[in-house]
Design a protein around this motif. Structure first.
Motif, PDB file in Angstrom:
ATOM      1  N   GLY A  38      34.148   2.277 -59.743  1.00  7.71           N
ATOM      2  CA  GLY A  38      33.880   1.219 -58.773  1.00  7.71           C
ATOM      3  C   GLY A  38      34.883   0.090 -58.754  1.00  7.71           C
ATOM      4  N   PHE A  39      35.820   0.056 -59.689  1.00  4.91           N
ATOM      5  CA  PHE A  39      36.825  -1.006 -59.701  1.00  4.91           C
ATOM      6  C   PHE A  39      37.740  -0.840 -58.490  1.00  4.91           C
ATOM      7  CE2 PHE A  39      41.067  -2.581 -60.639  1.00  4.91           C
ATOM      8  CZ  PHE A  39      40.797  -3.872 -61.070  1.00  4.91           C
ATOM      9  N   ILE A  40      38.049  -1.978 -57.827  1.00  6.84           N
ATOM     10  CA  ILE A  40      38.950  -1.959 -56.670  1.00  6.84           C
ATOM     11  C   ILE A  40      40.263  -2.652 -57.007  1.00  6.84           C
ATOM     12  CG2 ILE A  40      39.276  -2.686 -54.286  1.00  6.84           C
ATOM     13  CD1 ILE A  40      36.161  -2.539 -53.995  1.00  6.84           C
ATOM     14  N   ALA A  41      40.197  -3.908 -57.466  1.00  6.81           N
ATOM     15  CA  ALA A  41      41.427  -4.674 -57.708  1.00  6.81           C
ATOM     16  C   ALA A  41      41.098  -5.913 -58.533  1.00  6.81           C
ATOM     17  CB  ALA A  41      42.072  -5.080 -56.388  1.00  6.81           C
ATOM     18  N   LEU A  42      42.173  -6.617 -58.953  1.00  5.02           N
ATOM     19  CA  LEU A  42      42.034  -7.839 -59.737  1.00  5.02           C
ATOM     20  C   LEU A  42      43.141  -8.798 -59.338  1.00  5.02           C
ATOM     21  CD1 LEU A  42      40.684  -8.490 -62.967  1.00  5.02           C
ATOM     22  CD2 LEU A  42      43.126  -8.800 -63.094  1.00  5.02           C
ATOM     23  N   GLU A  43      42.776 -10.079 -59.210  1.00  2.00           N
ATOM     24  CA  GLU A  43      43.733 -11.156 -58.938  1.00  2.00           C
ATOM     25  C   GLU A  43      43.453 -12.280 -59.926  1.00  2.00           C
ATOM     26  OE1 GLU A  43      44.075 -10.655 -54.104  1.00  2.00           O
ATOM     27  OE2 GLU A  43      42.454 -11.885 -54.913  1.00  2.00           O
TER      28      GLU A  43
ATOM     29  N   THR B  59      40.042 -15.851 -62.149  1.00  4.17           N
ATOM     30  CA  THR B  59      40.260 -14.410 -62.067  1.00  4.17           C
ATOM     31  C   THR B  59      39.183 -13.841 -61.170  1.00  4.17           C
ATOM     32  OG1 THR B  59      41.225 -14.300 -64.275  1.00  4.17           O
ATOM     33  CG2 THR B  59      40.365 -12.242 -63.366  1.00  4.17           C
ATOM     34  N   VAL B  60      39.607 -13.048 -60.200  1.00  5.48           N
ATOM     35  CA  VAL B  60      38.673 -12.411 -59.281  1.00  5.48           C
ATOM     36  C   VAL B  60      38.840 -10.903 -59.427  1.00  5.48           C
ATOM     37  CG1 VAL B  60      37.864 -12.211 -56.902  1.00  5.48           C
ATOM     38  CG2 VAL B  60      38.950 -14.342 -57.676  1.00  5.48           C
ATOM     39  N   SER B  61      37.751 -10.232 -59.763  1.00  2.69           N
ATOM     40  CA  SER B  61      37.774  -8.771 -59.779  1.00  2.69           C
ATOM     41  C   SER B  61      36.891  -8.277 -58.643  1.00  2.69           C
ATOM     42  CB  SER B  61      37.315  -8.210 -61.127  1.00  2.69           C
ATOM     43  OG  SER B  61      36.007  -8.625 -61.449  1.00  2.69           O
ATOM     44  N   TYR B  62      37.294  -7.164 -58.057  1.00  3.68           N
ATOM     45  CA  TYR B  62      36.618  -6.610 -56.882  1.00  3.68           C
ATOM     46  C   TYR B  62      36.026  -5.253 -57.239  1.00  3.68           C
ATOM     47  CZ  TYR B  62      39.438 -10.192 -54.657  1.00  3.68           C
ATOM     48  OH  TYR B  62      40.022 -11.386 -54.325  1.00  3.68           O
ATOM     49  N   TRP B  63      34.774  -5.050 -56.801  1.00 10.55           N
ATOM     50  CA  TRP B  63      34.012  -3.860 -57.182  1.00 10.55           C
ATOM     51  C   TRP B  63      33.282  -3.292 -55.971  1.00 10.55           C
ATOM     52  CZ3 TRP B  63      34.490  -2.356 -62.252  1.00 10.55           C
ATOM     53  CH2 TRP B  63      35.069  -3.293 -63.112  1.00 10.55           C
ATOM     54  N   LYS B  64      33.040  -1.983 -56.001  1.00 11.75           N
ATOM     55  CA  LYS B  64      32.348  -1.321 -54.890  1.00 11.75           C
ATOM     56  C   LYS B  64      30.862  -1.679 -54.829  1.00 11.75           C
ATOM     57  CE  LYS B  64      35.452   2.637 -54.657  1.00 11.75           C
ATOM     58  NZ  LYS B  64      35.569   4.099 -54.827  1.00 11.75           N
ATOM     59  N   THR B  65      30.204  -1.769 -55.995  1.00 17.52           N
ATOM     60  CA  THR B  65      28.753  -2.006 -55.996  1.00 17.52           C
ATOM     61  C   THR B  65      28.352  -3.009 -57.079  1.00 17.52           C
ATOM     62  OG1 THR B  65      28.172  -0.297 -57.607  1.00 17.52           O
ATOM     63  CG2 THR B  65      28.382   0.412 -55.284  1.00 17.52           C
ATOM     64  N   LEU B  66      27.149  -3.540 -56.934  1.00 12.30           N
ATOM     65  CA  LEU B  66      26.593  -4.417 -57.970  1.00 12.30           C
ATOM     66  C   LEU B  66      26.349  -3.638 -59.258  1.00 12.30           C
ATOM     67  CD1 LEU B  66      24.077  -6.535 -55.862  1.00 12.30           C
ATOM     68  CD2 LEU B  66      26.208  -7.324 -56.914  1.00 12.30           C
ATOM     69  N   ALA B  67      25.987  -2.371 -59.141  1.00 11.33           N
ATOM     70  CA  ALA B  67      25.785  -1.544 -60.335  1.00 11.33           C
ATOM     71  C   ALA B  67      27.092  -1.388 -61.106  1.00 11.33           C
ATOM     72  CB  ALA B  67      25.222  -0.177 -59.941  1.00 11.33           C
ATOM     73  N   ASP B  68      28.202  -1.240 -60.405  1.00  7.50           N
ATOM     74  CA  ASP B  68      29.504  -1.153 -61.073  1.00  7.50           C
ATOM     75  C   ASP B  68      29.800  -2.426 -61.862  1.00  7.50           C
ATOM     76  OD1 ASP B  68      30.002   1.398 -59.952  1.00  7.50           O
ATOM     77  OD2 ASP B  68      30.935   0.496 -58.177  1.00  7.50           O
TER      78      ASP B  68
ATOM     79  N   LYS C  15      29.221 -11.104 -52.242  1.00  5.61           N
ATOM     80  CA  LYS C  15      29.391  -9.936 -51.382  1.00  5.61           C
ATOM     81  C   LYS C  15      30.450 -10.262 -50.330  1.00  5.61           C
ATOM     82  CE  LYS C  15      26.799  -6.643 -48.598  1.00  5.61           C
ATOM     83  NZ  LYS C  15      25.448  -6.323 -48.084  1.00  5.61           N
ATOM     84  N   VAL C  16      31.470  -9.428 -50.249  1.00  3.83           N
ATOM     85  CA  VAL C  16      32.532  -9.602 -49.257  1.00  3.83           C
ATOM     86  C   VAL C  16      32.166  -8.734 -48.056  1.00  3.83           C
ATOM     87  CG1 VAL C  16      34.983  -9.327 -48.750  1.00  3.83           C
ATOM     88  CG2 VAL C  16      34.242 -10.008 -51.059  1.00  3.83           C
TER      89      VAL C  16
END
Length: 103
Positions: free
Chosen positions: A40-45, A54-63, A94-95
């Protein structure tokens, strides 16, 4: 960062560090590499100038929940609370829409 996963989730970690940063850089690098391999990891800034964000992006809340409970991440969280951070704040958002400008 443009993604095809809309909607997705962002974990925003804002922090102020202590003066005791021994081992911090190594752990931060390890956590970034570990996170990138999680389902579920998408990216990190990330940016730091006094206040770190630090912002991490994920597909789901479960991830996100699974990442928070990852055993090595839990060790890093504990070390952060006791050694590396004077303060931190976590927001999970949520984005639903995104757009990009590039000159």
């Amino acid at each position: 960062m443009k993604t095809e996963f809309v909607p997705y989730y962002a974990v925003i970690f804002s922090s102020i560090q202590t003066d005791q940063l021994e081992g911090y850089s190594e752990m931060a690098e390890k956590m970034e590499q570990l996170a990138k391999n999680q389902p579920g990891f998408i990216a990190l800034e990330s940016a730091r100038s006094g206040l770190g964000i630090t912002v991490s992006y994920w597909k789901t809340l479960a991830d996100i929940s699974n990442w928070k409970k990852h055993s090595e991440h839990m060790i890093a969280q504990e070390l952060g609370r006791f050694n590396w951070y004077d303060w931190y704040h976590v927001r999970i958002c949520k984005v639903e829409r995104e757009y990009t400008f590039q000159n």
